[in-house]
Write an enzyme that holds these catalytic residues in place. Sequence first.
Site, PDB file in Angstrom:
ATOM      1  N   HIS A   1       0.840  -1.198   0.000  1.00 41.58           N
ATOM      2  CA  HIS A   1       0.000   0.000   0.000  1.00 41.58           C
ATOM      3  C   HIS A   1       0.878   1.253   0.000  1.00 41.58           C
ATOM      4  CE1 HIS A   1      -3.517   2.459   1.568  1.00 41.58           C
ATOM      5  NE2 HIS A   1      -2.503   3.198   1.966  1.00 41.58           N
ATOM      6  N   GLU A   2       1.890   1.246   0.847  1.00 41.04           N
ATOM      7  CA  GLU A   2       2.764   2.413   0.966  1.00 41.04           C
ATOM      8  C   GLU A   2       3.633   2.586  -0.278  1.00 41.04           C
ATOM      9  OE1 GLU A   2       3.107   5.740   2.959  1.00 41.04           O
ATOM     10  OE2 GLU A   2       1.995   4.034   3.785  1.00 41.04           O
TER      11      GLU A   2
ATOM     12  N   HIS B   1       1.900   4.455  -3.004  1.00 37.90           N
ATOM     13  CA  HIS B   1       1.940   5.911  -2.876  1.00 37.90           C
ATOM     14  C   HIS B   1       3.212   6.472  -3.515  1.00 37.90           C
ATOM     15  CE1 HIS B   1      -1.600   6.148  -0.453  1.00 37.90           C
ATOM     16  NE2 HIS B   1      -1.069   5.597   0.628  1.00 37.90           N
TER      17      HIS B   1
END
Length: 243
Positions: free
Chosen positions: A17-18, A21
């Site tokens: 998820h990170e 980004h």
Amino acid sequence: MEWVLSFVAVVVAIILHEIAHGYAALALGDDTAKRMGRLSLNPLVHVDRVGTIIVPGLFLIAQALARTGGGVFFGWAKPVPIDIRRLPNPRRSMALVALAGPLMNYALAFLALLLLHATPLLPWEPRLWAIGFLAFFLMANLALGTFNLLPIPPLDGGRIAVGVLPERLAIAWAGMERAGIAVVLLVVFLLPAALAEFGIGFDPLRWWLHGIADPIFRFLAALAGHPRDLVIVLRFLDGDGGG
């Protein structure tokens, strides 16, 4: 052993998820995360001792002790560094960067659904472990992606809201960022637990997850060719443990 599979699934979901980004920021012109080595798949560069290890671990251990098949997954990795000055139209760009995290989780949930098709090729015992891990991975990604869409800064949904709201309202909404996590912990976790002691049913997180994650799950399951045979997983998402 199930809680170990759950823990691994949650940590992988959080880290990817990170990373999403970081790649979204890179695509929009900010290479800060790349220069600082934060686009690596090495989990050690993303681990936040509290958010990636302790908090998810405590949630999963509590669920194991309570013998529940499903529940709340909460945690975070070290945020990827983003230099907003390098982004075109910073407010809109940050909304796109924020959206990349939940989209990654939904893509990973879809991947888990696809991989379930391959499990009959495995011997019986490895097949059971594979199905177990993929089910946990599916649930973790659906829960994490949907939780992060809550429109409260600094969650991704809050930053998306800041990017699409009229400027005055966006500035006011962005001002919640420092208190946002405290609001989430109070309203989403502590208040429901306290009210439950008095027999009052107040569970905004479950309402949110069902309102968003359930239709997304049904859509992804149908897209992956599982229109009917994943009812048990959906029941896990409902929190009844499939029993």
